[in-house]
Design an enzyme around this catalytic site. Structure first.
Site, PDB file in Angstrom:
ATOM      1  N   GLU A 145     -17.805  11.995   1.210  1.00 45.94           N
ATOM      2  CA  GLU A 145     -17.473  11.885  -0.227  1.00 45.94           C
ATOM      3  C   GLU A 145     -18.403  10.911  -0.921  1.00 45.94           C
ATOM      4  O   GLU A 145     -18.883  11.155  -2.037  1.00 45.94           O
ATOM      5  CB  GLU A 145     -16.009  11.442  -0.382  1.00 45.94           C
ATOM      6  N   ASP A 194      -1.229   2.835   8.730  1.00 51.11           N
ATOM      7  CA  ASP A 194      -2.463   2.654   9.493  1.00 51.11           C
ATOM      8  C   ASP A 194      -2.344   1.634  10.619  1.00 51.11           C
ATOM      9  O   ASP A 194      -3.173   1.616  11.519  1.00 51.11           O
ATOM     10  CB  ASP A 194      -3.584   2.179   8.565  1.00 51.11           C
ATOM     11  N   GLY A 226       0.848  -1.196   0.000  1.00 47.59           N
ATOM     12  CA  GLY A 226       0.000   0.000   0.000  1.00 47.59           C
ATOM     13  C   GLY A 226       0.880   1.241   0.000  1.00 47.59           C
ATOM     14  O   GLY A 226       2.038   1.205  -0.439  1.00 47.59           O
ATOM     15  N   ALA A 276      -2.926   8.661   4.063  1.00 49.64           N
ATOM     16  CA  ALA A 276      -1.930   8.186   3.106  1.00 49.64           C
ATOM     17  C   ALA A 276      -0.590   8.903   3.269  1.00 49.64           C
ATOM     18  O   ALA A 276       0.475   8.284   3.174  1.00 49.64           O
ATOM     19  CB  ALA A 276      -2.470   8.380   1.688  1.00 49.64           C
TER      20      ALA A 276
END
Ligand SMILES: Cc1cc2nc3c(=O)[nH]c(=O)nc-3n(C[C@H](O)[C@H](O)[C@H](O)COP(=O)(O)OP(=O)(O)OC[C@H]3O[C@@H](n4cnc5c(N)ncnc54)[C@H](O)[C@@H]3O)c2cc1C
Length: 451
Positions: free
Chosen positions: A176, A305, A14, A320
């Site tokens: 969102e 995370d 990731g 991120a």
């Protein structure tokens, strides 16, 4: 070990793991990156796949392809299931083998997070979250199928349940997603149905907190809420969800009938803390040292995370940028240790700001003292998201798609893709369909029409 070249094992491709691998590109080391998916996923745009704005291939790239020019790096498709700290080995399940030990000299765990239902795991079967491409495609299928089912449904009383979409959690993802759903139903779908009016769909955003996008400044929360309401989203704050079942949710004692409930609330870290038997915070994230290593194990680093690190008295957020900056730091630190150079000063996160988009042409942006909402913030949001996509081919594809969608209102990917073939049995049943990871909940979530 086959030779004396140090081996750096990175678990997770990731944001954190990939940044670490790239930082090691010039290091004289064997870098092995293991991920259970073959792709790096740009999670911030997952909601756009779930709402048909982008297709899955526009927000993900094969990790192997991203690292193809990095000669010192091997990519393995496999799932890590444990770590033996004393013998410096990880255990990997691959396509045809289980528990294969792989030795390391340095280990970076960047295994991210999954959903947290705050102790109500029974909600998961009725309110899936969006964390993977499979989740996003499953949600897209479900939303589009709800409209199809309503169009075919003879009994108009059932239309309301089918066309009510409840989002639990008004953080950035919920906001969102709600904005994008509103645009989908009010623009793209509005003229395509004959027996139902897609614009009559209800989108309800619920949260126990007092405002939407809580981490943002109050003025931006208020702007986002006003924008959501202009788009027709019902915002219900101040009440936690008491119950979720196949027929909807109960919030503040009131039942909202809905066939589509989407979980956009909490996240839970990966089990890295259990593998390492290391100290964790209350959420289960591994407590790490200022150099991102695990106490007593300077060769093990935990990032992103799944790690917990305080800066200036506050825990770093699960975003991120934190994962990427930590990945770069850990990669550089390992490089310097391998070449025998002095180690860098402790990790320090540089906060470039946060953004959230609310429907078409509107975003909120907070960076230092700057507070911005509206079209300019949306342009900044679009530029930043394009910049951070993993490959230039994705940047071009997403840019062209956004311009096309902005001008025409048409959505990129409105296909209901059933990976298991046509539903057997009752074609009227509303089912969650997705990849094999969704198989168990697909059967739980299937429910028959009430009559
Ligand atoms: C819907 C959504 C929207 C978001 N929006 C934003 C946003 O707008 N801005 C922002 O900054 N952040 C956003 N985030 C958060 C951001 O995506 C995360 O903070 C970031 O991805 C964390 O990076 P990471 O490297 O720690 O984990 P991830 O990027 O999640 O990567 C973890 C990787 O580890 C792999 N993995 C996990 N377990 C194993 C295992 N056992 N074996 C092998 N591989 C494993 C996974 O397949 C994955 O590839 C969003 C997250 C979600 C879910």
């Amino acid at each position: 070990m086959l030779d004396s070249t140090p081996r750096v094992v990175i678990v997770g491709g990731g944001f954190g793991g990939l940044a670490a691998a790239k930082a090691l590109r010039k290091t004289d080391a064997q870098v092995v990156l293991i991920d259970r998916q073959n792709h790096h996923l740009f999670q911030p745009l997952l909601y756009q796949v779930a709402t048909s704005a982008l297709s899955p291939a526009q927000i993900a790239s094969p990790i192997r392809s991203i690292l193809r020019r990095q000669r010192n790096t091997t990519v393995i498709l496999g799932e890590v299931t444990g770590v033996d700290r004393d013998r410096k080995r990880v255990f990997v399940d691959s396509v045809d083998r289980e528990g294969v030990p792989l030795e390391y000299d340095y280990l970076i765990l960047a295994t991210g997070a999954s959903h947290s239902y705050f102790g109500h795991d029974e909600f998961a079967q009725f309110a899936p979250g969006i964390k993977s491409l499979a989740d996003a495609v499953s949600t897209r299928n479900h939303v589009l199928r709800a409209f199809e089912q309503a169009e075919a449904e003879e009994d108009p009383k059932r239309h309301a349940d089918l066309l009510t979409f409840v989002l639990v959690g008004a953080g950035p993802t919920g906001v969102e997603m709600a904005g994008a759903l509103a645009i989908l139903v009010r623009n793209a779908l509005r003229s395509e149905f004959r027996r139902i009016d897609p614009t009559s769909a209800r989108i309800v955003l619920v949260d126990a907190g007092p405002r939407v996008i809580g981490p943002f400044a109050e003025s931006l929360s208020a702007a986002a809420r006003i924008r959501l309401e202009q788009l027709g989203v019902e915002v219900r704050l101040g009440h936690a969800v008491d119950h979720i079942d196949a027929d909807g949710v109960i919030v503040g004692g009131e039942r909202i009938a809905s066939k589509t409930v989407i979980w956009t609330a909490g996240v839970a870290p990966s089990p890295a803390g259990k593998w390492l038997k290391a100290a964790t915070d209350r959420a289960g994230r591994v407590r790490i040292q200022p150099d991102l290593s695990v106490q007593g194990h300077p060769e093990i680093f935990v990032l992103g995370d799944t790690a917990s690190l305080d800066q200036d008295g506050h825990p770093l957020a699960g975003v991120a940028q934190v994962a990427m900056q930590q990945g770069r730091y850990a990669g550089r630190l390992i490089h310097r240790r391998i070449v025998g150079a002095s180690v860098p000063p402790p990790f320090r996160y540089f906060d470039k700001g946060t953004m959230a988009v609310v429907g078409k042409g509107f975003a909120v942006l907070q960076s230092g003292r700057l507070r911005l909402s509206g079209f300019l913030a949306w342009l900044a949001w679009a530029a930043v998201h394009l910049e951070f996509l993993a490959q230039s081919s994705l940047r071009v594809s997403v840019f062209v798609q956004w311009v096309w969608t902005y001008v025409t209102g048409q959505r990129a990917s409105r296909l209901i893709v059933n990976h298991h073939g046509p539903s057997s049995g009752d074609s009227r049943a509303l089912r969650w369909v997705g990849s094999s990871r969704d198989d168990s909940r697909a059967s739980f979530l299937s429910h028959e029409p009430s009559r």
